[in-house]
Design a protein around this motif. Structure first.
Motif, PDB file in Angstrom:
ATOM      1  N   VAL A 170      67.255  -8.273 117.854  1.00 36.39           N
ATOM      2  CA  VAL A 170      67.742  -7.963 116.364  1.00 36.39           C
ATOM      3  C   VAL A 170      66.411  -8.343 115.380  1.00 36.39           C
ATOM      4  CG1 VAL A 170      69.543  -8.660 114.658  1.00 36.39           C
ATOM      5  CG2 VAL A 170      69.901  -8.376 117.068  1.00 36.39           C
ATOM      6  N   TYR A 171      66.055  -9.476 115.645  1.00 34.87           N
ATOM      7  CA  TYR A 171      64.623  -9.815 114.916  1.00 34.87           C
ATOM      8  C   TYR A 171      63.698 -11.010 115.519  1.00 34.87           C
ATOM      9  CZ  TYR A 171      67.478 -14.211 113.134  1.00 34.87           C
ATOM     10  OH  TYR A 171      67.981 -15.393 113.075  1.00 34.87           O
ATOM     11  N   ARG A 172      62.509 -10.824 115.055  1.00 37.52           N
ATOM     12  CA  ARG A 172      61.521 -11.543 115.542  1.00 37.52           C
ATOM     13  C   ARG A 172      60.974 -12.277 114.481  1.00 37.52           C
ATOM     14  NH1 ARG A 172      58.599  -7.759 118.623  1.00 37.52           N
ATOM     15  NH2 ARG A 172      59.393  -8.360 120.378  1.00 37.52           N
ATOM     16  N   THR A 189      56.482 -14.585 109.248  1.00 38.53           N
ATOM     17  CA  THR A 189      56.807 -13.290 108.903  1.00 38.53           C
ATOM     18  C   THR A 189      58.123 -12.974 109.700  1.00 38.53           C
ATOM     19  OG1 THR A 189      55.392 -12.479 110.779  1.00 38.53           O
ATOM     20  CG2 THR A 189      54.661 -12.490 108.343  1.00 38.53           C
ATOM     21  N   THR A 190      59.098 -12.381 109.182  1.00 36.23           N
ATOM     22  CA  THR A 190      60.228 -11.780 109.947  1.00 36.23           C
ATOM     23  C   THR A 190      60.258 -10.595 110.019  1.00 36.23           C
ATOM     24  OG1 THR A 190      61.322 -13.925 109.267  1.00 36.23           O
ATOM     25  CG2 THR A 190      62.926 -12.361 110.082  1.00 36.23           C
ATOM     26  N   THR A 191      60.628  -9.957 111.066  1.00 37.41           N
ATOM     27  CA  THR A 191      60.756  -8.415 111.238  1.00 37.41           C
ATOM     28  C   THR A 191      62.184  -8.267 111.813  1.00 37.41           C
ATOM     29  OG1 THR A 191      58.594  -8.091 111.989  1.00 37.41           O
ATOM     30  CG2 THR A 191      60.005  -6.269 112.594  1.00 37.41           C
ATOM     31  N   THR A 211      69.582 -11.890 109.790  1.00 38.90           N
ATOM     32  CA  THR A 211      69.302 -13.249 110.338  1.00 38.90           C
ATOM     33  C   THR A 211      70.367 -14.053 110.178  1.00 38.90           C
ATOM     34  OG1 THR A 211      68.554 -13.903 107.980  1.00 38.90           O
ATOM     35  CG2 THR A 211      66.810 -12.817 109.265  1.00 38.90           C
ATOM     36  N   ARG A 212      70.244 -15.105 110.986  1.00 35.44           N
ATOM     37  CA  ARG A 212      71.568 -16.180 110.975  1.00 35.44           C
ATOM     38  C   ARG A 212      71.914 -16.796 109.359  1.00 35.44           C
ATOM     39  NH1 ARG A 212      69.552 -20.473 115.119  1.00 35.44           N
ATOM     40  NH2 ARG A 212      67.659 -19.917 114.227  1.00 35.44           N
ATOM     41  N   GLY A 213      70.703 -17.194 108.627  1.00 37.25           N
ATOM     42  CA  GLY A 213      70.550 -17.736 107.486  1.00 37.25           C
ATOM     43  C   GLY A 213      71.121 -19.242 107.750  1.00 37.25           C
ATOM     44  N   HIS A 214      70.379 -19.856 106.560  1.00 35.78           N
ATOM     45  CA  HIS A 214      70.536 -21.099 106.671  1.00 35.78           C
ATOM     46  C   HIS A 214      70.299 -21.982 105.172  1.00 35.78           C
ATOM     47  CE1 HIS A 214      66.143 -19.942 106.959  1.00 35.78           C
ATOM     48  NE2 HIS A 214      66.278 -20.765 106.228  1.00 35.78           N
ATOM     49  N   PHE A 215      70.823 -23.174 105.100  1.00 38.53           N
ATOM     50  CA  PHE A 215      70.375 -24.280 104.022  1.00 38.53           C
ATOM     51  C   PHE A 215      69.052 -24.694 104.460  1.00 38.53           C
ATOM     52  CE2 PHE A 215      74.770 -23.800 102.795  1.00 38.53           C
ATOM     53  CZ  PHE A 215      74.642 -23.712 101.322  1.00 38.53           C
ATOM     54  N   HIS A 216      68.233 -25.290 103.754  1.00 38.00           N
ATOM     55  CA  HIS A 216      67.318 -26.268 104.374  1.00 38.00           C
ATOM     56  C   HIS A 216      67.835 -27.765 104.431  1.00 38.00           C
ATOM     57  CE1 HIS A 216      64.032 -23.491 102.602  1.00 38.00           C
ATOM     58  NE2 HIS A 216      64.326 -23.078 103.741  1.00 38.00           N
ATOM     59  N   SER A 217      67.348 -28.369 105.488  1.00 37.58           N
ATOM     60  CA  SER A 217      68.076 -29.582 105.735  1.00 37.58           C
ATOM     61  C   SER A 217      67.746 -30.701 104.702  1.00 37.58           C
ATOM     62  CB  SER A 217      67.354 -30.160 107.216  1.00 37.58           C
ATOM     63  OG  SER A 217      67.361 -29.430 107.967  1.00 37.58           O
ATOM     64  N   ILE A 250      60.216  -5.932 107.192  1.00 43.34           N
ATOM     65  CA  ILE A 250      59.288  -6.958 107.541  1.00 43.34           C
ATOM     66  C   ILE A 250      59.130  -7.668 105.911  1.00 43.34           C
ATOM     67  CG2 ILE A 250      56.884  -7.627 108.354  1.00 43.34           C
ATOM     68  CD1 ILE A 250      56.896  -4.927 109.595  1.00 43.34           C
ATOM     69  N   PHE A 251      59.435  -9.035 106.265  1.00 42.73           N
ATOM     70  CA  PHE A 251      58.991  -9.893 105.041  1.00 42.73           C
ATOM     71  C   PHE A 251      58.494 -11.336 105.310  1.00 42.73           C
ATOM     72  CE2 PHE A 251      62.291 -13.148 105.473  1.00 42.73           C
ATOM     73  CZ  PHE A 251      63.244 -12.652 106.383  1.00 42.73           C
ATOM     74  N   GLY A 252      57.846 -11.772 104.349  1.00 39.02           N
ATOM     75  CA  GLY A 252      56.879 -12.813 104.411  1.00 39.02           C
ATOM     76  C   GLY A 252      57.651 -13.950 103.834  1.00 39.02           C
ATOM     77  N   ALA A 253      57.778 -15.280 104.327  1.00 32.55           N
ATOM     78  CA  ALA A 253      58.113 -16.440 103.889  1.00 32.55           C
ATOM     79  C   ALA A 253      57.343 -17.523 103.801  1.00 32.55           C
ATOM     80  CB  ALA A 253      59.420 -16.767 104.804  1.00 32.55           C
ATOM     81  N   CYS A 254      57.315 -18.496 102.663  1.00 42.39           N
ATOM     82  CA  CYS A 254      56.558 -19.570 102.703  1.00 42.39           C
ATOM     83  C   CYS A 254      57.516 -20.809 102.057  1.00 42.39           C
ATOM     84  CB  CYS A 254      55.277 -19.634 101.746  1.00 42.39           C
ATOM     85  SG  CYS A 254      54.046 -20.911 101.623  1.00 42.39           S
ATOM     86  N   TRP A 255      57.559 -21.862 102.762  1.00 41.31           N
ATOM     87  CA  TRP A 255      58.614 -23.123 102.688  1.00 41.31           C
ATOM     88  C   TRP A 255      57.826 -24.189 102.830  1.00 41.31           C
ATOM     89  CZ3 TRP A 255      58.375 -20.059 106.897  1.00 41.31           C
ATOM     90  CH2 TRP A 255      58.468 -20.552 108.300  1.00 41.31           C
ATOM     91  N   PRO A 256      58.277 -25.162 102.266  1.00 36.89           N
ATOM     92  CA  PRO A 256      57.778 -26.698 102.434  1.00 36.89           C
ATOM     93  C   PRO A 256      57.698 -27.208 103.907  1.00 36.89           C
ATOM     94  CG  PRO A 256      59.337 -26.572 100.628  1.00 36.89           C
ATOM     95  CD  PRO A 256      59.358 -25.389 101.035  1.00 36.89           C
ATOM     96  N   GLY A 260      62.976 -28.241 106.714  1.00 36.12           N
ATOM     97  CA  GLY A 260      63.937 -28.018 107.912  1.00 36.12           C
ATOM     98  C   GLY A 260      64.850 -27.160 107.719  1.00 36.12           C
ATOM     99  N   HIS A 261      65.508 -26.880 108.849  1.00 33.83           N
ATOM    100  CA  HIS A 261      66.749 -25.790 108.691  1.00 33.83           C
ATOM    101  C   HIS A 261      68.036 -26.436 109.244  1.00 33.83           C
ATOM    102  CE1 HIS A 261      62.897 -23.532 109.165  1.00 33.83           C
ATOM    103  NE2 HIS A 261      63.416 -22.786 108.228  1.00 33.83           N
ATOM    104  N   ASP A 262      69.023 -26.159 108.357  1.00 35.38           N
ATOM    105  CA  ASP A 262      70.558 -26.342 108.583  1.00 35.38           C
ATOM    106  C   ASP A 262      71.212 -25.073 108.953  1.00 35.38           C
ATOM    107  OD1 ASP A 262      73.068 -27.475 108.668  1.00 35.38           O
ATOM    108  OD2 ASP A 262      73.163 -27.590 106.361  1.00 35.38           O
TER     109      ASP A 262
HETATM  110  C1  PAN Z   1      62.437 -17.842 107.487  1.00 35.29           C
HETATM  111  C2  PAN Z   1      63.582 -17.838 108.106  1.00 35.29           C
HETATM  112  C3  PAN Z   1      63.563 -16.469 109.312  1.00 35.29           C
HETATM  113  C4  PAN Z   1      64.585 -16.291 110.138  1.00 35.29           C
HETATM  114  O1  PAN Z   1      61.431 -17.984 107.936  1.00 35.29           O
HETATM  115  O2  PAN Z   1      63.752 -18.930 109.246  1.00 35.29           O
HETATM  116  O3  PAN Z   1      63.818 -15.317 108.366  1.00 35.29           O
HETATM  117  O4  PAN Z   1      65.875 -16.353 109.794  1.00 35.29           O
HETATM  118  P1  PAN Z   1      66.790 -17.805 110.372  1.00 35.29           P
HETATM  119  O5  PAN Z   1      66.063 -18.942 110.228  1.00 35.29           O
HETATM  120  O6  PAN Z   1      68.184 -17.657 109.272  1.00 35.29           O
HETATM  121  O7  PAN Z   1      67.212 -17.099 111.621  1.00 35.29           O
HETATM  122  C5  PAN Z   1      62.952 -19.237 106.506  1.00 35.29           C
HETATM  123  O8  PAN Z   1      63.786 -18.735 105.556  1.00 35.29           O
HETATM  124  N1  PAN Z   1      62.292 -20.251 106.790  1.00 35.29           N
HETATM  125  O9  PAN Z   1      62.705 -21.233 106.019  1.00 35.29           O
END
Ligand code: PAN
Ligand code: ZN
Length: 191
Positions: free
Chosen positions: A54-56, A75-77, A90-96, A152-158, A162-164
Protein backbone atom coordinates in the motif's frame (compact mmCIF):
# COMPACT_ATOMS: atom_id res chain seq x y z
CA UNK A 1 34.60 18.11 9.25
CA UNK A 2 37.77 20.00 8.47
CA UNK A 3 37.99 23.79 8.38
CA UNK A 4 37.73 25.02 4.74
CA UNK A 5 36.92 21.55 3.41
CA UNK A 6 34.53 21.16 0.47
CA UNK A 7 32.84 17.79 0.31
CA UNK A 8 30.18 15.87 -1.58
CA UNK A 9 26.82 15.57 0.17
CA UNK A 10 26.31 12.36 2.17
CA UNK A 11 22.81 11.94 0.78
CA UNK A 12 21.00 12.66 -2.44
CA UNK A 13 17.66 12.08 -4.06
CA UNK A 14 16.80 11.12 -7.63
CA UNK A 15 14.38 13.76 -8.99
CA UNK A 16 12.64 11.31 -11.34
CA UNK A 17 11.62 8.88 -8.58
CA UNK A 18 12.40 10.91 -5.41
CA UNK A 19 14.34 7.87 -4.23
CA UNK A 20 16.68 8.80 -1.35
CA UNK A 21 20.18 7.35 -1.20
CA UNK A 22 23.04 7.69 1.25
CA UNK A 23 24.01 7.49 4.90
CA UNK A 24 21.34 7.30 7.59
CA UNK A 25 18.44 6.56 5.23
CA UNK A 26 15.91 4.01 6.40
CA UNK A 27 12.98 2.43 4.54
CA UNK A 28 9.75 0.80 5.62
CA UNK A 29 6.75 -0.69 3.88
CA UNK A 30 3.10 -1.10 4.75
CA UNK A 31 1.26 -3.97 3.11
CA UNK A 32 -2.45 -4.68 3.40
CA UNK A 33 -1.74 -7.14 6.25
CA UNK A 34 -0.09 -4.30 8.25
CA UNK A 35 -3.16 -2.07 7.99
CA UNK A 36 -5.78 -4.15 9.82
CA UNK A 37 -8.49 -1.93 11.25
CA UNK A 38 -7.50 1.13 9.20
CA UNK A 39 -10.18 0.77 6.53
CA UNK A 40 -13.87 0.86 7.43
CA UNK A 41 -15.00 -1.87 5.00
CA UNK A 42 -13.40 -4.88 6.71
CA UNK A 43 -14.81 -7.45 4.27
CA UNK A 44 -13.40 -5.48 1.30
CA UNK A 45 -10.05 -5.32 3.13
CA UNK A 46 -10.09 -9.08 3.72
CA UNK A 47 -10.76 -9.76 0.02
CA UNK A 48 -7.45 -8.06 -0.96
CA UNK A 49 -4.15 -9.99 -1.09
CA UNK A 50 -2.53 -9.33 2.33
CA UNK A 51 0.88 -9.01 0.64
CA UNK A 52 -0.21 -6.11 -1.61
CA UNK A 53 2.01 -3.07 -1.05
CA UNK A 54 0.00 0.00 0.00
CA UNK A 55 2.78 2.49 0.82
CA UNK A 56 6.48 2.80 1.31
CA UNK A 57 8.39 5.39 3.36
CA UNK A 58 12.04 6.38 3.10
CA UNK A 59 13.47 8.76 5.67
CA UNK A 60 16.73 10.45 6.45
CA UNK A 61 17.28 10.44 10.21
CA UNK A 62 20.51 12.40 10.77
CA UNK A 63 20.15 12.47 14.57
CA UNK A 64 18.66 9.99 17.08
CA UNK A 65 14.86 9.98 17.55
CA UNK A 66 13.79 12.43 20.25
CA UNK A 67 16.69 14.85 19.69
CA UNK A 68 15.58 18.42 20.35
CA UNK A 69 16.47 20.83 17.53
CA UNK A 70 17.03 18.34 14.70
CA UNK A 71 14.94 17.64 11.62
CA UNK A 72 13.87 14.48 9.81
CA UNK A 73 12.99 14.25 6.13
CA UNK A 74 10.92 11.52 4.50
CA UNK A 75 9.30 10.57 1.23
CA UNK A 76 6.15 8.48 1.10
CA UNK A 77 4.86 6.67 -2.00
CA UNK A 78 1.25 5.50 -1.81
CA UNK A 79 0.08 3.10 -4.51
CA UNK A 80 -3.23 3.76 -6.27
CA UNK A 81 -6.08 1.56 -5.09
CA UNK A 82 -9.25 1.35 -3.06
CA UNK A 83 -10.66 -0.67 -0.19
CA UNK A 84 -14.42 -0.44 -0.69
CA UNK A 85 -15.12 3.29 -1.06
CA UNK A 86 -11.90 4.37 0.66
CA UNK A 87 -8.63 5.07 -1.11
CA UNK A 88 -5.29 3.53 -0.18
CA UNK A 89 -4.00 5.77 2.59
CA UNK A 90 -1.48 6.08 5.40
CA UNK A 91 -2.33 5.01 8.96
CA UNK A 92 -2.23 8.62 10.18
CA UNK A 93 -0.99 9.91 13.51
CA UNK A 94 -0.67 12.75 15.97
CA UNK A 95 2.89 13.56 16.96
CA UNK A 96 3.79 12.17 20.41
CA UNK A 97 4.94 15.66 21.34
CA UNK A 98 1.64 17.01 20.14
CA UNK A 99 2.84 20.60 19.78
CA UNK A 100 5.18 19.71 16.91
CA UNK A 101 4.11 20.67 13.35
CA UNK A 102 5.25 19.36 9.96
CA UNK A 103 5.55 20.29 6.28
CA UNK A 104 4.30 18.05 3.48
CA UNK A 105 4.75 18.71 -0.24
CA UNK A 106 3.49 16.72 -3.17
CA UNK A 107 5.86 15.66 -5.93
CA UNK A 108 3.83 13.22 -8.06
CA UNK A 109 0.23 12.12 -8.42
CA UNK A 110 -2.94 13.40 -6.79
CA UNK A 111 -4.38 12.88 -3.35
CA UNK A 112 -5.77 14.43 -0.23
CA UNK A 113 -4.13 15.40 3.06
CA UNK A 114 -6.68 14.74 5.80
CA UNK A 115 -6.14 16.65 9.04
CA UNK A 116 -8.00 16.45 12.33
CA UNK A 117 -7.62 18.90 15.24
CA UNK A 118 -7.53 17.76 18.87
CA UNK A 119 -11.24 18.66 19.15
CA UNK A 120 -11.93 16.32 16.20
CA UNK A 121 -12.60 18.87 13.48
CA UNK A 122 -11.52 17.18 10.23
CA UNK A 123 -10.77 18.83 6.91
CA UNK A 124 -8.71 17.96 3.84
CA UNK A 125 -6.39 19.72 1.43
CA UNK A 126 -5.98 18.66 -2.19
CA UNK A 127 -2.54 17.33 -3.10
CA UNK A 128 -1.04 17.58 -6.59
CA UNK A 129 2.46 18.00 -7.99
CA UNK A 130 3.65 21.28 -6.44
CA UNK A 131 1.17 21.51 -3.56
CA UNK A 132 2.66 22.55 -0.21
CA UNK A 133 1.04 21.85 3.15
CA UNK A 134 1.74 23.09 6.65
CA UNK A 135 0.41 20.74 9.31
CA UNK A 136 -0.26 22.62 12.51
CA UNK A 137 0.70 21.33 15.95
CA UNK A 138 -1.96 19.20 17.72
CA UNK A 139 -3.21 17.94 14.36
CA UNK A 140 -3.55 14.32 13.27
CA UNK A 141 -2.57 13.79 9.63
CA UNK A 142 -2.98 11.09 6.99
CA UNK A 143 -2.79 11.03 3.18
CA UNK A 144 -5.00 9.22 0.66
CA UNK A 145 -4.10 8.57 -2.97
CA UNK A 146 -7.18 9.58 -4.99
CA UNK A 147 -5.55 9.10 -8.40
CA UNK A 148 -4.58 6.30 -10.74
CA UNK A 149 -0.78 6.63 -10.36
CA UNK A 150 1.49 6.47 -7.29
CA UNK A 151 1.25 9.53 -5.05
CA UNK A 152 4.68 10.71 -3.86
CA UNK A 153 5.06 13.36 -1.18
CA UNK A 154 7.86 14.71 0.96
CA UNK A 155 7.69 15.46 4.68
CA UNK A 156 9.89 17.35 7.11
CA UNK A 157 9.28 17.17 10.86
CA UNK A 158 11.17 17.88 14.12
CA UNK A 159 13.33 15.00 15.32
CA UNK A 160 11.73 15.09 18.78
CA UNK A 161 8.13 14.91 17.45
CA UNK A 162 7.61 11.13 17.65
CA UNK A 163 4.53 9.33 16.32
CA UNK A 164 1.38 8.56 18.29
CA UNK A 165 -0.53 5.89 16.34
CA UNK A 166 -2.48 4.60 19.34
CA UNK A 167 -4.92 7.54 19.51
CA UNK A 168 -5.93 6.95 15.87
CA UNK A 169 -6.16 3.17 16.42
CA UNK A 170 -8.48 3.81 19.38
CA UNK A 171 -10.80 6.52 18.07
CA UNK A 172 -9.92 7.01 14.38
CA UNK A 173 -10.45 10.23 12.47
CA UNK A 174 -13.86 11.88 12.83
CA UNK A 175 -14.32 11.66 9.05
CA UNK A 176 -13.31 9.27 6.27
CA UNK A 177 -12.43 10.14 2.69
CA UNK A 178 -14.69 8.09 0.39
CA UNK A 179 -15.34 8.05 -3.31
CA UNK A 180 -18.97 8.98 -3.94
CA UNK A 181 -20.15 9.23 -7.58
CA UNK A 182 -16.52 9.34 -8.66
CA UNK A 183 -15.64 12.24 -6.35
CA UNK A 184 -13.61 12.16 -3.11
CA UNK A 185 -15.81 13.35 -0.21
CA UNK A 186 -15.24 13.63 3.54
CA UNK A 187 -17.95 11.63 5.31
CA UNK A 188 -18.59 11.62 9.08
CA UNK A 189 -17.15 8.43 10.59
CA UNK A 190 -19.37 5.72 12.03
CA UNK A 191 -18.35 5.02 15.60
C1 PAN B 1 5.26 11.04 7.51
C2 PAN B 1 4.48 9.72 7.73
C3 PAN B 1 4.39 8.83 6.47
C4 PAN B 1 3.63 7.50 6.73
O1 PAN B 1 6.60 10.79 7.23
O2 PAN B 1 5.08 9.03 8.80
O3 PAN B 1 3.74 9.52 5.44
O4 PAN B 1 2.42 7.73 7.41
P1 PAN B 1 2.13 7.02 8.82
O5 PAN B 1 3.33 7.35 9.70
O6 PAN B 1 0.88 7.68 9.33
O7 PAN B 1 2.01 5.56 8.59
C5 PAN B 1 5.04 11.88 8.76
O8 PAN B 1 3.97 12.41 8.94
N1 PAN B 1 6.00 11.93 9.67
O9 PAN B 1 5.83 12.62 10.82
ZN1 ZN C 1 3.81 13.35 11.00
Amino acid sequence: MEHLSITDPDQRFFPESWFLKGEGIIASEKRMKDLTGIFEDTSAALSIDPEILVYRVQAHLPVPENTLGGLFLGTTTIQPGRVGEEYYMTRGHFHSKSDRGEYYWCMHGTGMLIMMSADRITHAEKMFRGSLHYINKNTAHRVANTGLVPLIFGACWPSDAGHDYKSIERTGFSARLKEKNGIPCLIESRL
